[in-house]
Scaffold this motif. Structure first.
Motif, PDB file in Angstrom:
ATOM      1  N   ALA A 153      -6.061  16.671  14.423  1.00 30.91           N
ATOM      2  CA  ALA A 153      -7.021  16.693  13.323  1.00 30.91           C
ATOM      3  C   ALA A 153      -7.313  18.117  12.864  1.00 30.91           C
ATOM      4  CB  ALA A 153      -8.319  16.005  13.746  1.00 30.91           C
ATOM      5  N   ALA A 154      -7.186  19.073  13.779  1.00 31.28           N
ATOM      6  CA  ALA A 154      -7.419  20.486  13.453  1.00 31.28           C
ATOM      7  C   ALA A 154      -6.172  21.156  12.875  1.00 31.28           C
ATOM      8  CB  ALA A 154      -7.873  21.239  14.698  1.00 31.28           C
ATOM      9  N   ALA A 155      -5.114  20.372  12.694  1.00 29.78           N
ATOM     10  CA  ALA A 155      -3.863  20.837  12.062  1.00 29.78           C
ATOM     11  C   ALA A 155      -3.081  21.818  12.918  1.00 29.78           C
ATOM     12  CB  ALA A 155      -4.128  21.428  10.674  1.00 29.78           C
ATOM     13  N   TYR A 156      -3.251  21.725  14.232  1.00 32.68           N
ATOM     14  CA  TYR A 156      -2.320  22.430  15.107  1.00 32.68           C
ATOM     15  C   TYR A 156      -1.002  21.657  15.126  1.00 32.68           C
ATOM     16  CZ  TYR A 156      -6.661  24.504  16.931  1.00 32.68           C
ATOM     17  OH  TYR A 156      -7.868  25.128  17.056  1.00 32.68           O
ATOM     18  N   ASN A 157       0.063  22.327  15.500  1.00 33.08           N
ATOM     19  CA  ASN A 157       1.350  21.669  15.707  1.00 33.08           C
ATOM     20  C   ASN A 157       1.349  21.121  17.130  1.00 33.08           C
ATOM     21  OD1 ASN A 157       4.036  20.845  15.490  1.00 33.08           O
ATOM     22  ND2 ASN A 157       4.795  22.825  16.189  1.00 33.08           N
ATOM     23  N   VAL A 158       1.235  19.811  17.290  1.00 37.14           N
ATOM     24  CA  VAL A 158       0.977  19.212  18.600  1.00 37.14           C
ATOM     25  C   VAL A 158       2.229  18.542  19.162  1.00 37.14           C
ATOM     26  CG1 VAL A 158      -0.473  17.611  19.902  1.00 37.14           C
ATOM     27  CG2 VAL A 158      -1.410  18.810  17.911  1.00 37.14           C
ATOM     28  N   ILE A 159       2.572  18.927  20.384  1.00 37.91           N
ATOM     29  CA  ILE A 159       3.671  18.324  21.137  1.00 37.91           C
ATOM     30  C   ILE A 159       3.094  17.819  22.454  1.00 37.91           C
ATOM     31  CG2 ILE A 159       5.911  18.755  22.266  1.00 37.91           C
ATOM     32  CD1 ILE A 159       6.262  21.110  20.262  1.00 37.91           C
ATOM     33  N   VAL A 160       3.419  16.582  22.835  1.00 45.58           N
ATOM     34  CA  VAL A 160       2.814  16.022  24.044  1.00 45.58           C
ATOM     35  C   VAL A 160       3.889  15.493  24.992  1.00 45.58           C
ATOM     36  CG1 VAL A 160       0.700  15.407  22.821  1.00 45.58           C
ATOM     37  CG2 VAL A 160       2.512  13.715  23.035  1.00 45.58           C
ATOM     38  N   LEU A 161       3.517  15.470  26.279  1.00 50.74           N
ATOM     39  CA  LEU A 161       4.446  15.021  27.328  1.00 50.74           C
ATOM     40  C   LEU A 161       3.709  14.197  28.364  1.00 50.74           C
ATOM     41  CD1 LEU A 161       7.252  15.244  28.862  1.00 50.74           C
ATOM     42  CD2 LEU A 161       6.224  17.196  30.054  1.00 50.74           C
ATOM     43  N   ASP A 162       4.290  13.053  28.703  1.00 55.08           N
ATOM     44  CA  ASP A 162       3.864  12.300  29.878  1.00 55.08           C
ATOM     45  C   ASP A 162       5.110  11.643  30.452  1.00 55.08           C
ATOM     46  OD1 ASP A 162       0.888  10.945  30.870  1.00 55.08           O
ATOM     47  OD2 ASP A 162       2.744  10.034  31.593  1.00 55.08           O
ATOM     48  N   LEU A 163       5.270  11.720  31.752  1.00 50.30           N
ATOM     49  CA  LEU A 163       6.475  11.176  32.380  1.00 50.30           C
ATOM     50  C   LEU A 163       6.524   9.659  32.303  1.00 50.30           C
ATOM     51  CD1 LEU A 163       6.794  13.503  35.510  1.00 50.30           C
ATOM     52  CD2 LEU A 163       7.847  13.727  33.246  1.00 50.30           C
ATOM     53  N   SER A 164       5.389   9.029  32.006  1.00 47.03           N
ATOM     54  CA  SER A 164       5.365   7.593  31.767  1.00 47.03           C
ATOM     55  C   SER A 164       5.759   7.332  30.315  1.00 47.03           C
ATOM     56  CB  SER A 164       3.970   7.027  32.032  1.00 47.03           C
ATOM     57  OG  SER A 164       3.844   5.728  31.478  1.00 47.03           O
ATOM     58  N   GLU A 165       6.863   6.626  30.131  1.00 47.08           N
ATOM     59  CA  GLU A 165       7.322   6.337  28.769  1.00 47.08           C
ATOM     60  C   GLU A 165       6.306   5.495  28.004  1.00 47.08           C
ATOM     61  OE1 GLU A 165      11.245   4.382  26.540  1.00 47.08           O
ATOM     62  OE2 GLU A 165      11.255   4.758  28.707  1.00 47.08           O
ATOM     63  N   GLU A 166       5.611   4.579  28.725  1.00 47.76           N
ATOM     64  CA  GLU A 166       4.613   3.730  28.077  1.00 47.76           C
ATOM     65  C   GLU A 166       3.468   4.569  27.519  1.00 47.76           C
ATOM     66  OE1 GLU A 166       6.905   1.257  30.887  1.00 47.76           O
ATOM     67  OE2 GLU A 166       5.872   3.186  31.055  1.00 47.76           O
ATOM     68  N   ARG A 167       2.992   5.520  28.317  1.00 47.30           N
ATOM     69  CA  ARG A 167       1.887   6.352  27.845  1.00 47.30           C
ATOM     70  C   ARG A 167       2.335   7.300  26.738  1.00 47.30           C
ATOM     71  NH1 ARG A 167      -2.632   7.876  32.402  1.00 47.30           N
ATOM     72  NH2 ARG A 167      -3.248   5.720  32.784  1.00 47.30           N
ATOM     73  N   ALA A 168       3.546   7.818  26.863  1.00 41.75           N
ATOM     74  CA  ALA A 168       4.053   8.725  25.835  1.00 41.75           C
ATOM     75  C   ALA A 168       4.174   8.023  24.493  1.00 41.75           C
ATOM     76  CB  ALA A 168       5.407   9.291  26.252  1.00 41.75           C
ATOM     77  N   SER A 169       4.428   6.723  24.522  1.00 41.18           N
ATOM     78  CA  SER A 169       4.607   5.977  23.270  1.00 41.18           C
ATOM     79  C   SER A 169       3.290   5.463  22.703  1.00 41.18           C
ATOM     80  CB  SER A 169       5.551   4.792  23.502  1.00 41.18           C
ATOM     81  OG  SER A 169       4.976   3.855  24.404  1.00 41.18           O
ATOM     82  N   MET A 170       2.185   5.650  23.420  1.00 38.32           N
ATOM     83  CA  MET A 170       0.904   5.125  22.967  1.00 38.32           C
ATOM     84  C   MET A 170       0.311   5.926  21.815  1.00 38.32           C
ATOM     85  SD  MET A 170      -0.879   4.102  26.604  1.00 38.32           S
ATOM     86  CE  MET A 170      -2.376   3.431  25.885  1.00 38.32           C
ATOM     87  N   LEU A 171       0.647   7.201  21.744  1.00 42.10           N
ATOM     88  CA  LEU A 171       0.100   8.058  20.686  1.00 42.10           C
ATOM     89  C   LEU A 171       0.871   7.813  19.392  1.00 42.10           C
ATOM     90  CD1 LEU A 171      -0.741  11.585  22.113  1.00 42.10           C
ATOM     91  CD2 LEU A 171      -2.255  10.058  20.867  1.00 42.10           C
ATOM     92  N   LYS A 172       0.370   6.979  18.564  1.00 38.49           N
ATOM     93  CA  LYS A 172       1.070   6.632  17.326  1.00 38.49           C
ATOM     94  C   LYS A 172       0.541   7.474  16.170  1.00 38.49           C
ATOM     95  CE  LYS A 172       1.954   1.956  19.008  1.00 38.49           C
ATOM     96  NZ  LYS A 172       3.270   2.329  19.506  1.00 38.49           N
TER      97      LYS A 172
END
Length: 333
Positions: A153-172
Protein backbone atom coordinates in the motif's frame (compact mmCIF):
# COMPACT_ATOMS: atom_id res chain seq x y z
CA UNK A 1 -15.89 -12.72 33.71
CA UNK A 2 -14.00 -15.43 31.84
CA UNK A 3 -10.52 -15.25 30.36
CA UNK A 4 -8.07 -17.58 28.61
CA UNK A 5 -4.85 -18.55 30.36
CA UNK A 6 -1.92 -20.87 29.72
CA UNK A 7 -0.63 -23.21 32.40
CA UNK A 8 1.63 -26.25 32.10
CA UNK A 9 1.46 -26.13 28.28
CA UNK A 10 -2.34 -26.29 28.34
CA UNK A 11 -5.00 -23.68 27.61
CA UNK A 12 -7.66 -23.10 30.26
CA UNK A 13 -10.67 -20.83 30.72
CA UNK A 14 -10.86 -19.32 34.20
CA UNK A 15 -13.10 -16.86 36.02
CA UNK A 16 -12.20 -13.65 37.81
CA UNK A 17 -13.88 -10.40 38.80
CA UNK A 18 -14.62 -7.76 36.17
CA UNK A 19 -12.03 -4.99 36.61
CA UNK A 20 -13.21 -1.62 37.90
CA UNK A 21 -12.70 1.43 35.74
CA UNK A 22 -10.24 4.12 36.87
CA UNK A 23 -8.84 7.46 35.77
CA UNK A 24 -7.30 7.53 32.28
CA UNK A 25 -8.63 4.03 31.53
CA UNK A 26 -11.65 2.62 29.74
CA UNK A 27 -13.54 -0.58 30.50
CA UNK A 28 -14.21 -2.54 27.32
CA UNK A 29 -16.69 -5.38 26.83
CA UNK A 30 -14.87 -7.54 24.31
CA UNK A 31 -16.52 -8.44 21.02
CA UNK A 32 -13.57 -10.08 19.25
CA UNK A 33 -9.93 -10.84 19.90
CA UNK A 34 -7.33 -12.26 17.53
CA UNK A 35 -5.06 -15.21 18.22
CA UNK A 36 -1.47 -14.61 17.15
CA UNK A 37 -0.26 -18.19 16.57
CA UNK A 38 3.47 -17.46 16.40
CA UNK A 39 3.65 -15.56 19.68
CA UNK A 40 0.97 -17.39 21.61
CA UNK A 41 1.99 -20.93 20.77
CA UNK A 42 5.55 -20.09 21.80
CA UNK A 43 4.27 -18.74 25.13
CA UNK A 44 2.02 -21.75 25.56
CA UNK A 45 4.91 -24.15 25.02
CA UNK A 46 7.00 -22.39 27.68
CA UNK A 47 4.17 -22.07 30.23
CA UNK A 48 4.63 -23.63 33.66
CA UNK A 49 2.62 -23.93 36.88
CA UNK A 50 1.83 -20.22 37.23
CA UNK A 51 -1.00 -19.27 34.87
CA UNK A 52 -0.73 -16.23 32.61
CA UNK A 53 -3.25 -14.63 30.30
CA UNK A 54 -3.02 -15.12 26.54
CA UNK A 55 -3.52 -12.63 23.74
CA UNK A 56 -2.81 -8.96 23.04
CA UNK A 57 -5.08 -7.74 20.22
CA UNK A 58 -8.83 -7.13 20.53
CA UNK A 59 -11.79 -4.83 20.03
CA UNK A 60 -15.03 -4.19 21.81
CA UNK A 61 -17.59 -1.73 23.20
CA UNK A 62 -16.78 0.97 25.76
CA UNK A 63 -18.71 0.16 28.94
CA UNK A 64 -17.28 2.88 31.17
CA UNK A 65 -14.49 5.45 31.21
CA UNK A 66 -12.59 7.30 33.91
CA UNK A 67 -11.55 10.91 34.34
CA UNK A 68 -9.08 12.00 31.69
CA UNK A 69 -10.85 10.15 28.86
CA UNK A 70 -12.27 12.63 26.36
CA UNK A 71 -12.20 10.91 22.96
CA UNK A 72 -14.77 8.12 23.45
CA UNK A 73 -18.19 7.68 25.01
CA UNK A 74 -20.08 4.71 26.41
CA UNK A 75 -21.17 2.48 23.51
CA UNK A 76 -18.34 3.45 21.17
CA UNK A 77 -16.36 0.70 19.44
CA UNK A 78 -12.61 0.67 20.09
CA UNK A 79 -9.61 -1.38 18.96
CA UNK A 80 -6.94 -2.03 21.57
CA UNK A 81 -3.54 -3.66 21.87
CA UNK A 82 -0.92 -4.64 24.40
CA UNK A 83 -0.69 -7.26 27.14
CA UNK A 84 -1.28 -7.36 30.06
CA UNK A 85 -4.06 -4.83 29.50
CA UNK A 86 -5.42 -6.52 26.39
CA UNK A 87 -5.88 -10.29 26.24
CA UNK A 88 -8.49 -12.95 25.55
CA UNK A 89 -11.03 -11.95 28.19
CA UNK A 90 -14.66 -10.86 28.31
CA UNK A 91 -13.75 -7.47 29.79
CA UNK A 92 -10.61 -5.37 29.36
CA UNK A 93 -9.30 -2.41 31.37
CA UNK A 94 -7.29 -0.41 28.82
CA UNK A 95 -5.18 2.76 29.33
CA UNK A 96 -5.90 5.71 27.05
CA UNK A 97 -2.58 5.24 25.23
CA UNK A 98 -3.51 1.76 23.95
CA UNK A 99 -6.82 2.14 22.14
CA UNK A 100 -8.36 3.97 19.22
CA UNK A 101 -11.94 4.53 18.13
CA UNK A 102 -13.30 2.28 15.38
CA UNK A 103 -15.38 3.92 12.61
CA UNK A 104 -18.77 2.47 11.67
CA UNK A 105 -17.59 1.34 8.20
CA UNK A 106 -15.13 -1.23 9.60
CA UNK A 107 -15.87 -4.92 10.14
CA UNK A 108 -15.34 -5.44 13.91
CA UNK A 109 -13.41 -8.65 13.25
CA UNK A 110 -10.89 -6.69 11.15
CA UNK A 111 -10.52 -4.15 13.96
CA UNK A 112 -9.57 -7.02 16.32
CA UNK A 113 -6.32 -7.35 14.33
CA UNK A 114 -5.18 -3.88 15.40
CA UNK A 115 -2.33 -5.22 17.53
CA UNK A 116 -0.91 -7.22 14.65
CA UNK A 117 -1.37 -4.19 12.41
CA UNK A 118 0.56 -1.96 14.80
CA UNK A 119 3.41 -4.49 15.00
CA UNK A 120 3.60 -4.70 11.20
CA UNK A 121 3.57 -0.92 10.84
CA UNK A 122 6.31 -0.47 13.42
CA UNK A 123 8.49 -3.08 11.67
CA UNK A 124 8.23 -1.08 8.44
CA UNK A 125 9.07 2.13 10.29
CA UNK A 126 12.20 0.45 11.70
CA UNK A 127 13.23 -0.48 8.14
CA UNK A 128 12.95 3.24 7.30
CA UNK A 129 12.46 2.68 3.59
CA UNK A 130 11.90 5.35 0.98
CA UNK A 131 9.27 5.43 -1.75
CA UNK A 132 10.02 2.89 -4.48
CA UNK A 133 12.63 0.84 -2.62
CA UNK A 134 12.67 -2.96 -2.69
CA UNK A 135 11.59 -4.91 0.36
CA UNK A 136 11.78 -8.67 0.90
CA UNK A 137 9.42 -10.20 3.49
CA UNK A 138 10.35 -13.70 4.67
CA UNK A 139 7.73 -15.75 6.51
CA UNK A 140 4.08 -15.44 5.53
CA UNK A 141 2.21 -16.04 8.72
CA UNK A 142 -0.39 -13.45 9.61
CA UNK A 143 2.28 -10.90 10.61
CA UNK A 144 4.37 -11.39 7.47
CA UNK A 145 1.33 -11.09 5.25
CA UNK A 146 0.20 -7.98 7.12
CA UNK A 147 3.65 -6.42 6.63
CA UNK A 148 3.56 -7.25 2.91
CA UNK A 149 0.10 -5.73 2.42
CA UNK A 150 0.98 -2.50 4.20
CA UNK A 151 4.31 -2.23 2.36
CA UNK A 152 2.47 -2.75 -0.92
CA UNK A 153 0.00 0.00 0.00
CA UNK A 154 2.99 2.30 0.60
CA UNK A 155 4.19 1.56 -2.96
CA UNK A 156 7.35 -0.26 -2.03
CA UNK A 157 8.49 -2.96 -4.43
CA UNK A 158 7.49 -6.03 -2.39
CA UNK A 159 8.90 -9.54 -2.80
CA UNK A 160 7.83 -12.27 -0.38
CA UNK A 161 9.01 -15.78 0.50
CA UNK A 162 7.57 -18.67 2.45
CA UNK A 163 8.74 -22.25 2.07
CA UNK A 164 5.11 -23.35 2.29
CA UNK A 165 3.69 -23.16 -1.22
CA UNK A 166 0.16 -22.83 0.21
CA UNK A 167 1.08 -19.77 2.26
CA UNK A 168 3.10 -18.24 -0.56
CA UNK A 169 0.06 -18.47 -2.82
CA UNK A 170 -2.29 -16.86 -0.28
CA UNK A 171 -1.15 -13.31 -1.01
CA UNK A 172 -3.26 -12.48 -4.03
CA UNK A 173 -1.90 -8.99 -4.64
CA UNK A 174 -1.06 -8.36 -8.30
CA UNK A 175 1.93 -6.15 -7.51
CA UNK A 176 3.52 -8.49 -4.92
CA UNK A 177 5.93 -11.12 -6.22
CA UNK A 178 5.46 -14.27 -4.11
CA UNK A 179 7.76 -17.31 -3.97
CA UNK A 180 8.13 -20.62 -2.15
CA UNK A 181 11.55 -21.42 -3.66
CA UNK A 182 14.55 -19.40 -2.51
CA UNK A 183 16.37 -19.66 -5.84
CA UNK A 184 13.41 -18.19 -7.72
CA UNK A 185 13.10 -15.37 -5.21
CA UNK A 186 16.80 -14.54 -5.59
CA UNK A 187 16.35 -14.29 -9.37
CA UNK A 188 13.49 -11.84 -8.87
CA UNK A 189 15.56 -9.72 -6.47
CA UNK A 190 18.36 -9.49 -9.03
CA UNK A 191 15.91 -8.64 -11.78
CA UNK A 192 14.02 -6.02 -9.76
CA UNK A 193 17.17 -4.28 -8.51
CA UNK A 194 19.44 -4.69 -11.54
CA UNK A 195 21.69 -6.94 -9.48
CA UNK A 196 22.16 -4.48 -6.61
CA UNK A 197 20.12 -6.40 -4.03
CA UNK A 198 17.11 -5.51 -1.90
CA UNK A 199 17.11 -2.37 0.21
CA UNK A 200 15.80 -4.31 3.20
CA UNK A 201 14.77 -7.79 4.32
CA UNK A 202 12.16 -8.21 7.05
CA UNK A 203 12.40 -11.59 8.75
CA UNK A 204 8.91 -12.46 9.99
CA UNK A 205 9.56 -16.20 10.33
CA UNK A 206 10.13 -18.13 13.54
CA UNK A 207 12.67 -20.78 14.46
CA UNK A 208 15.47 -20.22 16.93
CA UNK A 209 18.15 -21.95 14.85
CA UNK A 210 17.07 -20.72 11.45
CA UNK A 211 19.74 -19.94 8.85
CA UNK A 212 17.63 -17.07 7.54
CA UNK A 213 19.58 -14.36 9.33
CA UNK A 214 22.74 -15.59 7.59
CA UNK A 215 21.15 -16.06 4.16
CA UNK A 216 19.38 -12.71 4.20
CA UNK A 217 22.70 -10.86 3.99
CA UNK A 218 23.12 -12.28 0.50
CA UNK A 219 19.85 -10.69 -0.60
CA UNK A 220 20.50 -7.08 0.38
CA UNK A 221 22.49 -4.38 -1.38
CA UNK A 222 25.60 -2.74 0.03
CA UNK A 223 24.52 -0.76 3.11
CA UNK A 224 21.20 -2.63 3.08
CA UNK A 225 19.20 -3.59 6.16
CA UNK A 226 17.95 -6.76 7.81
CA UNK A 227 15.12 -6.34 10.33
CA UNK A 228 14.28 -9.18 12.71
CA UNK A 229 10.53 -9.18 13.36
CA UNK A 230 9.89 -12.85 14.18
CA UNK A 231 11.30 -15.04 16.93
CA UNK A 232 14.71 -15.70 15.40
CA UNK A 233 18.10 -16.08 17.02
CA UNK A 234 20.54 -13.76 15.19
CA UNK A 235 23.41 -15.53 13.43
CA UNK A 236 25.25 -13.11 11.18
CA UNK A 237 28.76 -13.77 9.83
CA UNK A 238 30.94 -10.73 10.46
CA UNK A 239 32.75 -10.88 7.12
CA UNK A 240 29.56 -10.60 5.09
CA UNK A 241 28.18 -7.87 7.32
CA UNK A 242 31.47 -5.99 7.08
CA UNK A 243 31.79 -6.32 3.31
CA UNK A 244 28.29 -4.88 2.81
CA UNK A 245 28.35 -2.55 5.81
CA UNK A 246 24.93 -4.00 6.53
CA UNK A 247 22.56 -2.79 9.22
CA UNK A 248 21.03 -5.31 11.61
CA UNK A 249 17.86 -4.05 13.29
CA UNK A 250 15.30 -5.56 15.63
CA UNK A 251 11.67 -4.46 15.67
CA UNK A 252 10.14 -4.58 19.13
CA UNK A 253 6.37 -4.98 19.17
CA UNK A 254 4.05 -2.11 18.20
CA UNK A 255 6.25 0.92 18.62
CA UNK A 256 7.58 3.46 21.14
CA UNK A 257 5.80 3.12 24.47
CA UNK A 258 5.73 -0.67 24.54
CA UNK A 259 6.88 -2.01 27.92
CA UNK A 260 7.22 1.54 29.29
CA UNK A 261 5.27 1.76 32.56
CA UNK A 262 4.89 5.54 32.25
CA UNK A 263 3.34 5.29 28.77
CA UNK A 264 1.24 2.19 29.37
CA UNK A 265 0.35 1.74 33.02
CA UNK A 266 0.31 5.45 33.92
CA UNK A 267 -1.26 6.29 30.52
CA UNK A 268 1.00 9.30 29.90
CA UNK A 269 1.47 9.83 26.16
CA UNK A 270 4.73 10.90 24.54
CA UNK A 271 4.73 14.42 23.03
CA UNK A 272 3.52 14.27 19.43
CA UNK A 273 6.23 16.61 18.17
CA UNK A 274 9.05 14.49 19.62
CA UNK A 275 7.79 10.94 19.09
CA UNK A 276 5.49 11.02 16.08
CA UNK A 277 4.61 7.32 15.99
CA UNK A 278 3.89 5.64 19.32
CA UNK A 279 2.29 2.23 19.62
CA UNK A 280 -1.06 3.94 20.20
CA UNK A 281 -0.73 6.04 17.08
CA UNK A 282 0.29 2.95 15.12
CA UNK A 283 -2.94 1.28 16.24
CA UNK A 284 -4.86 4.27 14.90
CA UNK A 285 -2.92 4.13 11.63
CA UNK A 286 -3.89 0.49 11.10
CA UNK A 287 -7.54 1.42 11.63
CA UNK A 288 -7.18 4.24 9.08
CA UNK A 289 -5.71 1.84 6.51
CA UNK A 290 -8.62 -0.58 6.72
CA UNK A 291 -11.22 2.20 7.02
CA UNK A 292 -9.96 3.75 3.76
CA UNK A 293 -9.60 0.28 2.20
CA UNK A 294 -5.88 0.79 1.60
CA UNK A 295 -5.32 -2.83 2.63
CA UNK A 296 -7.56 -5.89 2.50
CA UNK A 297 -7.41 -8.06 5.63
CA UNK A 298 -10.64 -9.98 5.02
CA UNK A 299 -8.67 -13.21 4.28
CA UNK A 300 -7.39 -13.06 7.87
CA UNK A 301 -10.79 -13.06 9.56
CA UNK A 302 -12.54 -16.00 7.93
CA UNK A 303 -11.84 -18.46 10.76
CA UNK A 304 -14.13 -17.36 13.60
CA UNK A 305 -14.48 -19.41 16.78
CA UNK A 306 -16.57 -19.28 19.94
CA UNK A 307 -14.75 -18.13 23.08
CA UNK A 308 -15.47 -21.32 24.98
CA UNK A 309 -14.09 -23.46 22.13
CA UNK A 310 -10.69 -21.77 22.33
CA UNK A 311 -8.80 -24.55 24.20
CA UNK A 312 -9.62 -27.04 21.43
CA UNK A 313 -8.74 -24.53 18.71
CA UNK A 314 -5.30 -23.90 20.22
CA UNK A 315 -4.61 -27.60 19.92
CA UNK A 316 -5.46 -27.44 16.21
CA UNK A 317 -3.05 -24.53 15.75
CA UNK A 318 -0.20 -26.69 17.03
CA UNK A 319 -0.32 -28.53 13.72
CA UNK A 320 2.75 -27.09 12.02
CA UNK A 321 1.41 -28.03 8.59
CA UNK A 322 -1.70 -25.90 9.05
CA UNK A 323 -2.03 -22.87 6.79
CA UNK A 324 -4.39 -21.14 9.25
CA UNK A 325 -3.06 -17.63 9.80
CA UNK A 326 -5.14 -16.64 12.80
CA UNK A 327 -8.44 -17.32 14.53
CA UNK A 328 -10.86 -14.61 15.55
CA UNK A 329 -12.53 -15.28 18.89
CA UNK A 330 -16.19 -14.30 19.12
CA UNK A 331 -17.41 -13.41 22.63
CA UNK A 332 -21.11 -13.50 21.82
CA UNK A 333 -22.60 -16.44 23.68
Amino acid sequence: MHKIVARNKQVHIVEEAIPKCKDNYILVKTMHSAISPGTELSMLESSKEEAFTMGYSAMGVVQAYGDGITDVQQGDLVACYGAPYVHHAEYLLVPRTLFTKVPANIDPKEAALAGLGAIAIHALRIANLQFGETLVVVGLGVLGQMVAKIANAAAYNVIVLDLSEERASMLKEPTIQSFSLTAEMEKEINKATNGHGADAVLLCAGGKRSSLTHESLNWIRNKGKVVIVGDLEPNFPRNLMFSKEAELLISRAGGPGRYDEVYESLAIDYPYEFIRWTEGRNIAEYIRLISEKRINVKPFVTDEINFFDAPVEYEKLKDKQSITLTKIINYKV
